[in-house]
Each structure stands twice: as structure tokens, then as C-alpha cells.
Design an enzyme around this catalytic site. Sequence first.
Site, PDB file in Angstrom:
ATOM      1  N   HIS A  68       2.562   9.190  -7.551  1.00  0.00           N
ATOM      2  CA  HIS A  68       2.986   9.272  -6.159  1.00  0.00           C
ATOM      3  C   HIS A  68       4.008  10.390  -6.085  1.00  0.00           C
ATOM      4  O   HIS A  68       5.135  10.249  -6.533  1.00  0.00           O
ATOM      5  CB  HIS A  68       3.617   7.956  -5.699  1.00  0.00           C
ATOM      6  CG  HIS A  68       4.195   8.045  -4.312  1.00  0.00           C
ATOM      7  ND1 HIS A  68       3.421   8.311  -3.198  1.00  0.00           N
ATOM      8  CD2 HIS A  68       5.465   7.925  -3.862  1.00  0.00           C
ATOM      9  CE1 HIS A  68       4.193   8.334  -2.125  1.00  0.00           C
ATOM     10  NE2 HIS A  68       5.435   8.108  -2.503  1.00  0.00           N
ATOM     11  N   GLY A  79      18.356  -0.258   5.930  1.00  0.00           N
ATOM     12  CA  GLY A  79      17.925   1.135   5.993  1.00  0.00           C
ATOM     13  C   GLY A  79      16.732   1.300   6.912  1.00  0.00           C
ATOM     14  O   GLY A  79      16.142   0.322   7.379  1.00  0.00           O
TER      15      GLY A  79
END
Length: 308
Positions: free
Chosen positions: A173, A9
Site C-alpha cells: 500500500h 481525528g
Amino acid sequence: MITIVGGAGRVGVTTGAMVLLRDLDDVMLIDIKPNAPQGEALDLNHMAAVLGISRRAYGSNDYKDMSGSDIVIVTAGFPRKAGQTREDLLRINADVMKQIAEQIREYAPNSKVLVLTNPLDAMTYVMYKKLGFPRERVIGFSGLLDSPRLAYYASVKLNISPASIQPVVLGMHGEHMFPAPRLSSVGGAPLSSLLSQKDIDEIVKQTVEAGAEIIKLRGYSSNWAPAAGLALMAEAIKKDQRKVYIVSAYLNGEYGYKDVIAEVPAVLGRNGIEKIIELPLTDEERKGLDASVNAVRDLLNALPPEYR
């Protein structure tokens, strides 16, 4: 060897390049896409040859090829799409983490595991629970993206180098992260003392919305900045640098929280997280951090029981 799961990826390949560029170790790219990790590894090896780097990259579709890795970086999972929150990815990627944890436990039982997959805090929690490793060896990547973003936006306002700013972002996050301008500093001076409240509000907003802004502009999420941060974390562990970075860690009493993942400053070294540093918070900052950590708890509570 450093293994990157999801290595074909964008983030995985970019991380592989950063690891090679910093001459940390050989890289194993593992991905379920046939031929993709092998092709990416070949291209990375050509890059290394151009630059005179002796490290090698390898590609595989078989998890057994991570055997012997002392660091495993997990970038696998479904990416966040435009208009999609990290929370939308919760159940989809929890299953991915469960499957990968089984493979890491079998083939790299002594590794330190760095997790990037979103929603980051929940996925790090799932990985920790499913691996059964000591908490210092399962670390979420986050603070080395959120905090430098705060430094970048502040540097623009102050017209100084981001390297001169020691930024602090705590908690979750994601959209409920807690940037802390008073705890962030420039030459020892709190960032909050150098900028107007209007400027502070603006850079906090930019920091929180940075990820979504990148997706809006180019159609997919960050890869360069996360890869750079992951490489720095891996370097601190590989070289036992004992550097302080903000990371997502499993808390067991620190800051008054238990059984939750949150961004906090930590010393990274040979064993992974060597120590968690507790910062002195004002009452107002404590409320902000509580709200951020509670947002993480909401995610964890939304996980099906089999992932906890």
C-alpha cells in the site's frame, strides 16, 4: 462495540459516522486529546438522532473503555504531510502502534484489529508482532482504498459505473503498489482487453498517485474513502458476510512469501480473515508483485529490532 483508536481525528470520526450510518454497532472513540472524542461522539449522537439511528457513540481518553470491543479500528498516528512519503512516517508511527498494541492486548484481547496508520504495511506488521494475536485477527486496511481507486479511474475511461468493475491491486500500500489490469475485470472481461495500453498506463499512474494528489489539492490526506472501506471491513466481520475484499494480510507461504504484509484478496468473516485467495499470475505479473513485496520488506528491514 466497535472501538476507534484515534477517534477524534478526521479518519476516526468519519469512520465512526460510517459505522453508525450502516447500523453496525455502538461506537467508542478513543483519543489522547482531552474532550475531543467526547465532543465528536456528542455530534455523532445528534446526527444519529436526526436520522433515527438507535446506535450510540461514546468518547473517552481512557483505553480501558474499549473493554468488550469485538473490533478495534486503529486510525491513530501522525498524518502524512505534503511532500512526505509513507516511509518517512515509519519510525514515528511504529512507536504509536507498539503503545496501542499493549492497550488492545489488555482491554480487548478477543478483538479483530483493523489498522489504517501509515506506512500501512509496516504498521500492520508491528501491530501483529506486538499483539501476539493470530494473524487472521490483525488486518491492514488498504485494498479497499487502492482497488476502488483503480475502479474509479477505469470507470471514467469506460463511461460505466465503478460498481461494474472488479479491480485488483496487490502488494504494497503506497507508491510501490501493484495494480493488476489483467486480473481486474468488467463483466468477466479483463480490463486490459477493454482499454488501450496508453489508457491502462494512465489509470495505473492515477491509482498509484491518488493519495499524494489528494494531499496536494487539499493539504491533508484522505478520510472519506478510507472510512467507507473500514466500515465495509467491519461489517463483513460483524455480520460474518464472508465477502472477498483485498486487504493487507500477514503472509505465511501464500504467493510464495513469508513473514511479510501484502495486499491480497481475502475472505472476511466472523474470525477476521477466513481465507486468503491466491490469484494465478503471469511471469510478468509475478515480477511486478515481487518488486512490490520487496518494497514492503525494505520498510520492515528499516524497522528497529524492538518493533519486529
